[in-house]
Every structure is written in structure tokens, then in C-alpha cells.
Design a protein around this motif. Structure first.
Motif, short mmCIF file in Angstrom:
data_model
loop_
_atom_site.label_atom_id
_atom_site.label_comp_id
_atom_site.label_asym_id
_atom_site.label_seq_id
_atom_site.Cartn_x
_atom_site.Cartn_y
_atom_site.Cartn_z
N ALA A 2 5.85 0.61 13.42
CA ALA A 2 5.42 1.42 14.57
C ALA A 2 6.13 2.78 14.60
CB ALA A 2 5.63 0.64 15.86
N ALA A 3 6.74 3.11 15.75
CA ALA A 3 7.35 4.43 15.95
C ALA A 3 8.49 4.69 14.96
CB ALA A 3 7.85 4.57 17.37
N LEU A 4 9.16 3.63 14.52
CA LEU A 4 10.24 3.79 13.55
C LEU A 4 9.70 4.38 12.25
CD1 LEU A 4 12.17 0.43 14.07
CD2 LEU A 4 12.81 2.70 14.89
N SER A 5 8.49 3.98 11.90
CA SER A 5 7.86 4.54 10.71
C SER A 5 7.50 6.00 10.93
CB SER A 5 6.60 3.74 10.36
OG SER A 5 5.92 4.32 9.28
N LEU A 6 6.91 6.32 12.09
CA LEU A 6 6.51 7.70 12.36
C LEU A 6 7.71 8.65 12.39
CD1 LEU A 6 3.81 7.09 15.13
CD2 LEU A 6 3.46 7.53 12.69
N MET A 7 8.86 8.15 12.77
CA MET A 7 10.07 8.99 12.80
C MET A 7 10.45 9.48 11.40
SD MET A 7 12.26 6.73 15.55
CE MET A 7 13.80 7.56 15.26
N THR B 99 2.15 10.29 5.05
CA THR B 99 2.74 10.88 3.84
C THR B 99 2.21 12.29 3.62
OG1 THR B 99 2.99 8.69 2.84
CG2 THR B 99 3.00 10.59 1.36
N THR B 100 0.88 12.44 3.74
CA THR B 100 0.27 13.76 3.61
C THR B 100 0.74 14.69 4.72
OG1 THR B 100 -1.68 12.67 2.70
CG2 THR B 100 -1.93 14.98 3.33
N ALA B 101 0.92 14.13 5.92
CA ALA B 101 1.30 14.93 7.08
C ALA B 101 2.77 15.31 7.07
CB ALA B 101 0.99 14.16 8.37
N SER B 102 3.51 14.91 6.05
CA SER B 102 4.93 15.27 5.99
C SER B 102 5.28 15.76 4.59
CB SER B 102 5.81 14.07 6.40
OG SER B 102 5.52 12.93 5.61
N PHE B 103 6.06 15.01 3.85
CA PHE B 103 6.66 15.54 2.62
C PHE B 103 5.67 15.85 1.51
CE2 PHE B 103 7.29 10.86 2.69
CZ PHE B 103 6.59 10.48 1.55
N ALA B 104 4.50 15.21 1.49
CA ALA B 104 3.57 15.44 0.38
C ALA B 104 3.01 16.85 0.35
CB ALA B 104 2.42 14.43 0.44
N MET B 105 2.99 17.53 1.50
CA MET B 105 2.42 18.88 1.56
C MET B 105 3.48 19.95 1.83
SD MET B 105 -0.72 19.27 0.82
CE MET B 105 -1.84 18.06 0.13
N LEU B 106 4.75 19.61 1.60
CA LEU B 106 5.83 20.55 1.90
C LEU B 106 6.52 21.07 0.65
CD1 LEU B 106 7.47 18.84 5.03
CD2 LEU B 106 5.96 20.84 4.98
N GLY B 107 5.94 20.86 -0.50
CA GLY B 107 6.59 21.30 -1.73
C GLY B 107 6.64 22.80 -1.88
N ASP B 108 7.63 23.26 -2.64
CA ASP B 108 7.61 24.66 -3.07
C ASP B 108 6.37 24.88 -3.92
OD1 ASP B 108 10.08 25.37 -1.84
OD2 ASP B 108 11.12 24.29 -3.43
N GLY C 270 0.78 -1.23 0.00
CA GLY C 270 0.00 0.00 0.00
C GLY C 270 0.82 1.27 0.00
N GLY C 271 2.03 1.21 -0.55
CA GLY C 271 2.88 2.40 -0.57
C GLY C 271 3.19 2.92 0.82
N SER C 272 3.16 2.04 1.81
CA SER C 272 3.36 2.47 3.20
C SER C 272 4.79 2.94 3.44
CB SER C 272 3.00 1.35 4.17
OG SER C 272 3.66 0.15 3.83
N MET C 273 4.90 3.93 4.33
CA MET C 273 6.19 4.57 4.60
C MET C 273 6.85 3.93 5.81
SD MET C 273 7.04 8.60 5.26
CE MET C 273 5.81 8.70 6.56
N GLY C 274 7.87 3.15 5.55
CA GLY C 274 8.68 2.57 6.61
C GLY C 274 10.06 3.21 6.63
#
Length: 285
Positions: free
Chosen positions: A171-176, A207-216, A132-136
């Protein structure tokens, strides 16, 4: 029963000799439109009748963005481990093994550098087909290393998000990874190196809560689902009916979260136009 008597009905072909139509010759979009898969590929994997953007992965995006599909993949051998020895109804190690065998990928993101309309570009592209394209940890590390490469070489950086969010099995490793990737993007901003975020269907969770919404610039493909929690979760949590089109790319653009929405066939041109403008380069045909 008479209908079993094939010869009596003029049907001479034995059942075992019948040949089915090969799979994959046609694609049916969610709106019911049917298109030949070769035509779909030529049209950038967009249904020509209804404009539906079919989900694609890093292989297809690299073909679209890089000149002549030539690029150098970065950190291609990085693979996830199982430091938490996580098990739900299946061991995490078994999930990783199955995902690798099914997708022929190492993890849920690939990073590469190549020429796009003659200029260097670093691209990190997520693959939804891999858990599911999950961020680990590997997703975060590869994005961080790609950002470092862009920083060192002073090359524009692009992330193509397609993700269900953080990888629960880490878990937390992913959230980091949210903080880790965001910090790297801040370094790019300080160095005035352009960062382009492309949100595709779906872009959700961490993903949305981090890099996906931080673009120039934050851009999207038409109709993409973009949000933190899904519409059903939001509706159940708030107890309220949601506005029509809630969390679609068009809704987010209307409310100021996206700069523009691009048809996939125009993506390469529009990205390079932005890079030329922001880096004060002459316009190219």
C-alpha cells in the motif's frame, strides 16, 4: 479400436519407455519464429530472425554489462516483511515465500557494482519474475542504498526497470518509494554523477512515474512497453482509440520521452560511450 494395437502398426516401443524432447531446447517468439535456446543465449537473448528481445532478469543483464561477469552484489540479504498483515486471496507472506522458492531471489531488484569496459559501474536491475517486478519497500531501499554507494564512490549509476508498478500488498509504504528513490537520484544529479535509466519490457506504473523517467539519459530496448497505465486502461478511461504503437519504446522516442533505443548486443558499448562523453574521458575501443 485398431489404432490402440501398437504392434500391429509396427510400433514396438512401450509407452512407458518413450522419451519426450527435453524442455527448453527451443524458444518461440511472439511473431512465431523458433530459435535454438543456445543460439538465443549467444545472441543476447534476442531472436535473430525478428529481433524480438526476450524478457531476461538481473542474472542475464549482469552477464551482459559486467566485464567477465564479475561483480559484487550489494545488500543481497534484504528481504520484504509484511507490516500491514496484508491478505487478498492469499497472504502476502505466502506470496513472498512462493516467489522466493520459484525465482531463487530475495526480492524484485538486485544491485551490484563491477567493471564495465574497465570502468566502475553500479547497476540496479529489476526482476519481473518476482511478483511482477513490483516495487515494495525493499526495492526502494536497495535502489536508495545503491545510489548512496554510487554517490560515496563517485561511480556512474544505472537502473534497469522491468516492473508492473507499485506493490499493492504494501500500500502506501510502496508509494513512498517513488519519492524516496527520486530524492536519491536528485542527490546524484547535484553531485554530477551520471544516472542512466534503461526501460525494458514492461516498464509501467509507479516505476515509470519515478526513477525510470529521471535518467540523465532515458533509453530502452526495441519494442518495450513503457507507460503509467496499460493501453487497455487508458483506452477504457478516455473512451478513445489509441494511436498505432502507443506506449511502445519507438512511440515514446518519437515523442521525446526517450533519448535512444538500443539493441541489447550494443547496450554495453553505448552505455560506456555515454559515460565517457559525459565524464570527458578518451574514447575506448
Amino acid at each position: 479400436m485398431a489404432w490402440f494395437k501398437r504392434k500391429d502398426k509396427g510400433i514396438q516401443t512401450p509407452t512407458e519407455a518413450k522419451k519426450d524432447t527435453p524442455k527448453g531446447l527451443w524458444y518461440k517468439s511472439p511473431t512465431g519464429k523458433v530459435v535454438d535456446t543456445e543460439e538465443l543465449e549467444k545472441n543476447f537473448y534476442v531472436s535473430p530472425e525478428d529481433g524480438y528481445h526476450v524478457r531476461i532478469g538481473s542474472k542475464e543483464y549482469f552477464e551482459i554489462l559486467f566485464d567477465d561477469n564479475k561483480f559484487k552484489e550489494l545488500d543481497a540479504k534484504l528481504e520484504s516483511k509484511d507490516p500491514l498483515k496484508f491478505t487478498d486471496n492469499k497472504k502476502y507472506t505466502d506470496r513472498l515465500k512462493a516467489a522466493k522458492e520459484k525465482t531463487k531471489l530475495k526480492d524484485a531488484v538486485r544491485t551490484a557494482v563491477g567493471k564495465s569496459k574497465g570502468k566502475d559501474l553500479v547497476v540496479a536491475c529489476m526482476d519481473f519474475s518476482f511478483i511482477g517486478g513490483s516495487m515494495g519497500s525493499v526495492v526502494g531501499e536497495k535502489i536508495a542504498r545503491a545510489a548512496d554507494y554510487a554517490l560515496k564512490k563517485k561511480i556512474p549509476f544505472m537502473i534497469i526497470s522491468k516492473s508492473g508498478g507499485a506493490r499493492m500488498m504494501e500500500a502506501a509504504l510502496s508509494l513512498m518509494q517513488l519519492a524516496k528513490t527520486s530524492a536519491k537520484l536528485a542527490q546524484l544529479a547535484d553531485a554530477k554523477i551520471p544516472y542512466i535509466s534503461l526501460c525494458t519490457d514492461p516498464t509501467t506504473g509507479g516505476t515509470t512515474a519515478s526513477f525510470a523517467m529521471l535518467g540523465d539519459i532515458n533509453i530502452s530496448e526495441p519494442g518495450a512497453l513503457i507507460g503509467f497505465a496499460g493501453p487497455r486502461v487508458v483506452r477504457d478511461t478516455t473512451g478513445k482509440e489509441l494511436p498505432e504503437g502507443f506506449q511502445t519504446a519507438e512511440f515514446l522516442q518519437e515523442h521525446g520521452f526517450l533519448d535512444f533505443i538500443s539493441h541489447r548486443k550494443h547496450l554495453k558499448d553505448k552505455i560506456n560511450l555515454y559515460i565517457d562523453l559525459i565524464t570527458n574521458q578518451p574514447l575506448r575501443a
